[in-house]
Every structure is written in structure tokens, then in C-alpha cells.
Design a protein around this motif. Structure first.
Motif, PDB file in Angstrom:
ATOM      1  N   ILE A 105       0.669  -1.414   0.037  1.00 25.41           N
ATOM      2  CA  ILE A 105       0.600   0.412  -0.450  1.00 25.41           C
ATOM      3  C   ILE A 105       0.720   1.260  -0.150  1.00 25.41           C
ATOM      4  CG2 ILE A 105      -1.851   1.485   1.000  1.00 25.41           C
ATOM      5  CD1 ILE A 105      -1.130  -2.595   1.705  1.00 25.41           C
ATOM      6  N   ASN A 106       0.145   2.360  -1.036  1.00 26.46           N
ATOM      7  CA  ASN A 106       1.622   3.714  -1.108  1.00 26.46           C
ATOM      8  C   ASN A 106       1.056   3.987  -0.834  1.00 26.46           C
ATOM      9  OD1 ASN A 106       4.030   4.808  -3.202  1.00 26.46           O
ATOM     10  ND2 ASN A 106       1.775   6.402  -2.087  1.00 26.46           N
ATOM     11  N   ILE A 107       1.502   4.749   0.087  1.00 25.91           N
ATOM     12  CA  ILE A 107      -0.195   6.227   1.164  1.00 25.91           C
ATOM     13  C   ILE A 107       0.770   6.973   1.064  1.00 25.91           C
ATOM     14  CG2 ILE A 107      -0.899   6.293   3.250  1.00 25.91           C
ATOM     15  CD1 ILE A 107      -0.429   4.231   4.162  1.00 25.91           C
ATOM     16  N   GLU A 108      -0.081   8.538  -0.118  1.00 27.04           N
ATOM     17  CA  GLU A 108       0.340   9.855   0.008  1.00 27.04           C
ATOM     18  C   GLU A 108      -0.182  10.204   0.755  1.00 27.04           C
ATOM     19  OE1 GLU A 108       0.364  13.207  -3.399  1.00 27.04           O
ATOM     20  OE2 GLU A 108      -0.288  11.060  -4.027  1.00 27.04           O
ATOM     21  N   LEU A 109       0.908  10.958   1.536  1.00 28.25           N
ATOM     22  CA  LEU A 109       0.523  12.888   2.608  1.00 28.25           C
ATOM     23  C   LEU A 109       0.274  13.877   1.730  1.00 28.25           C
ATOM     24  CD1 LEU A 109       3.416  11.489   4.983  1.00 28.25           C
ATOM     25  CD2 LEU A 109       1.247  10.435   5.558  1.00 28.25           C
ATOM     26  N   LYS A 110      -1.204  14.013   1.838  1.00 33.87           N
ATOM     27  CA  LYS A 110      -1.402  14.741   1.264  1.00 33.87           C
ATOM     28  C   LYS A 110      -1.834  16.213   1.397  1.00 33.87           C
ATOM     29  CE  LYS A 110      -3.362  15.127  -2.192  1.00 33.87           C
ATOM     30  NZ  LYS A 110      -2.599  15.279  -3.244  1.00 33.87           N
ATOM     31  N   GLU A 120       1.844  12.741   9.640  1.00 30.49           N
ATOM     32  CA  GLU A 120       3.427  12.124   9.475  1.00 30.49           C
ATOM     33  C   GLU A 120       2.902  10.472  10.652  1.00 30.49           C
ATOM     34  OE1 GLU A 120       4.515  16.006   7.999  1.00 30.49           O
ATOM     35  OE2 GLU A 120       3.778  14.889   9.302  1.00 30.49           O
ATOM     36  N   LYS A 121       3.662  11.291  12.296  1.00 39.28           N
ATOM     37  CA  LYS A 121       2.814  10.598  13.338  1.00 39.28           C
ATOM     38  C   LYS A 121       2.525   9.799  13.424  1.00 39.28           C
ATOM     39  CE  LYS A 121       3.812  11.633  17.867  1.00 39.28           C
ATOM     40  NZ  LYS A 121       3.072  12.303  19.454  1.00 39.28           N
ATOM     41  N   ASP A 122       0.951   9.935  13.363  1.00 44.95           N
ATOM     42  CA  ASP A 122      -0.088   9.673  12.900  1.00 44.95           C
ATOM     43  C   ASP A 122      -0.274   8.464  12.381  1.00 44.95           C
ATOM     44  OD1 ASP A 122      -0.511  11.101  15.082  1.00 44.95           O
ATOM     45  OD2 ASP A 122      -3.167  12.432  13.649  1.00 44.95           O
ATOM     46  N   VAL A 123       0.202   8.199  10.898  1.00 47.60           N
ATOM     47  CA  VAL A 123       0.025   7.398   9.962  1.00 47.60           C
ATOM     48  C   VAL A 123       0.746   6.380  10.517  1.00 47.60           C
ATOM     49  CG1 VAL A 123       0.635   6.385   8.090  1.00 47.60           C
ATOM     50  CG2 VAL A 123      -1.023   8.754   8.336  1.00 47.60           C
ATOM     51  N   ILE A 124       1.810   7.069  10.642  1.00 47.52           N
ATOM     52  CA  ILE A 124       3.366   5.906  11.178  1.00 47.52           C
ATOM     53  C   ILE A 124       2.482   5.256  12.335  1.00 47.52           C
ATOM     54  CG2 ILE A 124       5.547   5.203  12.809  1.00 47.52           C
ATOM     55  CD1 ILE A 124       5.685   6.223   9.667  1.00 47.52           C
ATOM     56  N   MET A 132       2.118  -3.620  10.362  1.00 44.18           N
ATOM     57  CA  MET A 132       1.718  -3.611   8.767  1.00 44.18           C
ATOM     58  C   MET A 132       3.130  -2.910   7.991  1.00 44.18           C
ATOM     59  SD  MET A 132      -2.170  -3.060   7.380  1.00 44.18           S
ATOM     60  CE  MET A 132      -2.044  -4.042   5.374  1.00 44.18           C
ATOM     61  N   GLY A 133       3.919  -2.569   8.437  1.00 43.86           N
ATOM     62  CA  GLY A 133       4.918  -1.383   8.089  1.00 43.86           C
ATOM     63  C   GLY A 133       6.016  -2.016   7.445  1.00 43.86           C
ATOM     64  N   LYS A 134       5.371  -3.460   7.315  1.00 43.58           N
ATOM     65  CA  LYS A 134       6.616  -3.816   5.602  1.00 43.58           C
ATOM     66  C   LYS A 134       5.966  -4.043   4.532  1.00 43.58           C
ATOM     67  CE  LYS A 134       9.838  -7.075   8.689  1.00 43.58           C
ATOM     68  NZ  LYS A 134       9.665  -8.786   8.988  1.00 43.58           N
ATOM     69  N   LYS A 155      12.323   2.353   9.593  1.00 38.75           N
ATOM     70  CA  LYS A 155      12.213   1.376   8.893  1.00 38.75           C
ATOM     71  C   LYS A 155      11.295   1.120   7.914  1.00 38.75           C
ATOM     72  CE  LYS A 155      13.841  -2.436  12.372  1.00 38.75           C
ATOM     73  NZ  LYS A 155      13.137  -3.320  13.675  1.00 38.75           N
ATOM     74  N   VAL A 156      10.163   1.872   8.401  1.00 39.97           N
ATOM     75  CA  VAL A 156       9.470   2.563   6.924  1.00 39.97           C
ATOM     76  C   VAL A 156      10.207   2.364   5.434  1.00 39.97           C
ATOM     77  CG1 VAL A 156       8.537   3.927   7.229  1.00 39.97           C
ATOM     78  CG2 VAL A 156       6.891   2.562   6.154  1.00 39.97           C
ATOM     79  N   LYS A 157       9.386   1.698   4.491  1.00 34.82           N
ATOM     80  CA  LYS A 157       9.322   2.298   3.099  1.00 34.82           C
ATOM     81  C   LYS A 157       9.494   3.695   2.866  1.00 34.82           C
ATOM     82  CE  LYS A 157      10.811  -2.451   1.085  1.00 34.82           C
ATOM     83  NZ  LYS A 157      10.449  -3.371   0.077  1.00 34.82           N
ATOM     84  N   ILE A 158       9.777   5.201   1.954  1.00 33.19           N
ATOM     85  CA  ILE A 158       9.248   5.830   1.663  1.00 33.19           C
ATOM     86  C   ILE A 158      10.225   6.332   0.293  1.00 33.19           C
ATOM     87  CG2 ILE A 158       9.488   6.994   3.904  1.00 33.19           C
ATOM     88  CD1 ILE A 158      12.172   8.037   3.862  1.00 33.19           C
ATOM     89  N   ALA A 159       9.258   7.613  -0.363  1.00 33.97           N
ATOM     90  CA  ALA A 159       9.395   7.767  -1.425  1.00 33.97           C
ATOM     91  C   ALA A 159       8.657   9.008  -1.649  1.00 33.97           C
ATOM     92  CB  ALA A 159       8.825   6.929  -2.603  1.00 33.97           C
ATOM     93  N   TYR A 160       9.988  10.016  -2.584  1.00 33.63           N
ATOM     94  CA  TYR A 160       9.890  11.359  -3.103  1.00 33.63           C
ATOM     95  C   TYR A 160       9.069  11.651  -4.251  1.00 33.63           C
ATOM     96  CZ  TYR A 160      11.436  16.180  -3.992  1.00 33.63           C
ATOM     97  OH  TYR A 160      11.879  17.721  -3.929  1.00 33.63           O
ATOM     98  N   LEU A 161       7.628  12.036  -4.390  1.00 30.97           N
ATOM     99  CA  LEU A 161       7.253  12.246  -5.174  1.00 30.97           C
ATOM    100  C   LEU A 161       7.525  13.405  -5.780  1.00 30.97           C
ATOM    101  CD1 LEU A 161       3.727  11.764  -4.051  1.00 30.97           C
ATOM    102  CD2 LEU A 161       4.275  10.587  -5.787  1.00 30.97           C
ATOM    103  N   VAL A 162       8.295  13.029  -7.861  1.00 33.30           N
ATOM    104  CA  VAL A 162       8.601  14.150  -8.404  1.00 33.30           C
ATOM    105  C   VAL A 162       7.509  14.511  -9.071  1.00 33.30           C
ATOM    106  CG1 VAL A 162      10.815  14.922  -9.521  1.00 33.30           C
ATOM    107  CG2 VAL A 162      11.024  13.336  -8.245  1.00 33.30           C
ATOM    108  N   SER A 163       7.607  16.159  -9.099  1.00 38.05           N
ATOM    109  CA  SER A 163       6.151  16.934 -10.680  1.00 38.05           C
ATOM    110  C   SER A 163       7.428  17.242 -11.476  1.00 38.05           C
ATOM    111  CB  SER A 163       5.573  17.423  -9.629  1.00 38.05           C
ATOM    112  OG  SER A 163       6.182  18.166  -9.428  1.00 38.05           O
TER     113      SER A 163
END
Length: 244
Positions: A105-110, A120-124, A132-134, A155-163
Motif C-alpha cells: 500500500i502506497n500512502i501519499e501524504l496530502k 506523519e506521526k499519526d500515519v506511522i 503493517m510496516g512491511k 524502517k518504513v519505506k519512503i518515496a519522494y514524489l517528483v513533479s
């Protein structure tokens, strides 16, 4: 090629709803993508726009409405107005739907426009609560937000969105520095930015490239040929279903 259903099977059903996500459960795909914001009474809710106006029958900002008020809204998607699975779901409801599966599940922080306190704190906290960290990737256009995510989880995987806009404005060497220092796993660019050199550059830093939003076979085949790692698509059921 990893296939992510963008806001669920959103090319056919109301985006970011339980129905759109349920329709993915029997697909041979890698995962789903969703967007998270916060209600007035501090609940994590799954919806893309800062306002409800486009996707629901109503008007107003997410931040100004309680969960009860948000849940009362009907979908503006024709023929789905009275479908109970087409309400605004909480993040917890969606995560629980996919917890028994192998889906990522890719969760985008809007939070590019509305700066939600402790998003961020509440999502983690929720991800850890559900263990479900993995199964989760956290993404955002805001580097400072992803640095906060890393603060709450190493440990959670993070992704930088690039526009296109932000990629031109921010010096690329600073992007690389942050990606390395904060242990990123992915870069998620607008697919129009991606060519062989883009892929080669980020692969050299051991980063996977997941491209948004890819809705034509021609774009899929081009990205596959240059070895992009995955795509986000509104039509996850029509692309070649290969995932790793």
C-alpha cells in the motif's frame, strides 16, 4: 514491472473508496495507491483533493469537516451515489481490508497545500498498531514531511514524489543527498520526466523508480523498455499483469 492501482481501480469506480479498493483484491497486481488527509476531529481519511467538491455531493475542505460529516456525503460518480462502499473511508478501514493480502500500500501524504498537524506521526502510529510496516510505502512531494516520517520510523519505506514543477526548482544534487541520507527506497516521478538517463541515475543510488500516472499501453511499454520498476495506473486490470 510493479503495477499499483492508483486510488484503487479508479478508471471504473469512484476513486479512493472501499469499492474501488475491493475491486483490486482479485487482480494479480503488486499493490494500491491512496491519499490520506485529516478531518476536523483528527481522523485519518482517504481522499485526494483538499475539498470534497469534485468527488462527492457537497462542498467544503476536509480540514473543516468532522468524520461524521464526511461519512454522510454521497459519491458524485454517476450510478454510485447510494452505494455504501462509496463513502469516504478512514485509512484504518482501507489498511484492514488489505492486511490479509500480499498487497503493498502506497500512502501519499496530502500535505502540500494543507499542513495537517502530526499527519506523519499519526500515519506511522496506525501502521505500527496494525503491524503493517512491511506492507507500506509512504510518499510525499514534501521532503520535510518524509524526513518526519523517517524520524518516527527507521524502517518504513519512503518515496519522494517528483513533479515537473518541483524537479526544475530544486537542485538535483540536494535531492540525491536527502535520498541517501534518509534511506529512501523509491523515487515516484511523473512518467513524462522519465527517460533512460533518469532511470540509470536513480538505479545507481539503489533507488527504484515508480512512475505516475500511466494510463496508456504505449507509455507502459516505453517505461518497461527503459526498465522503470513500476507504474501507478487508473486501469490496473488492463495492463500486462507482471509483478515482482
Amino acid at each position: 514491472m510493479k503495477i499499483f492501482a492508483h486510488r484503487g481501480l479508479s478508471g471504473f469506480y469512484p476513486e479512493n473508496t472501499i469499492l474501488a479498493f475491493k475491486k483490486c483484491l482479485n487482480l494479480n497486481i503488486y499493490g494500491i495507491e491512496l491519499d490520506v488527509q485529516k478531518s476536523k476531529d483528527n481522523h485519518l481519511v482517504v481522499i485526494h483533493d483538499e475539498k470534497v467538491d469534485r468527488t462527492f455531493i457537497g462542498s467544503g475542505y476536509i480540514k473543516d469537516m468532522t468524520l461524521e460529516e464526511l461519512k454522510s456525503l454521497k459519491s458524485s460518480f454517476k450510478d454510485f451515489e447510494d452505494n455504501e462502499d462509496c463513502k469516504i473511508p478512514t485509512l484504518e478501514e482501507v489498511l484492514k481490508l488489505f492486511k490479509p493480502t500480499e498487497f503493498i500500500i502506497n500512502i501519499e501524504l496530502k500535505n502540500s497545500k494543507t499542513k495537517y498537524k502530526d499527519l506523519e506521526k499519526d500515519v506511522i502510529k496506525l501502521v505500527k498498531k496494525l503491524k503493517m510496516g512491511k506492507k507500506v510505502i509512504i510518499s510525499s512531494f514534501r521532503m520535510d514531511s518524509l524526513k518526519k516520517v523517517r524520524k518516527y520510523s527507521s524502517k518504513v519505506k519512503i518515496a519522494y514524489l517528483v513533479s515537473d514543477k518541483f524537479y526544475k526548482l530544486r537542485p538535483k544534487f540536494l535531492i540525491f543527498l536527502d535520498l541517501i541520507n534518509y534511506n529512501f527506497s523509491y523515487v515516484n516521478p511523473n512518467h513524462k520526466l522519465v527517460d533512460k538517463n533518469f532511470i540509470k541515475k536513480y538505479h545507481s543510488k539503489n533507488l527504484q523508480v515508480l512512475c505516475y500516472t500511466v494510463n496508456t499501453i504505449e507509455d507502459y511499454e516505453r517505461l518497461s523498455k527503459i526498465k522503470a520498476d513500476g507504474i501507478f495506473t487508473d486501469f490496473a486490470n488492463i495492463f500486462p499483469l507482471t509483478c515482482d
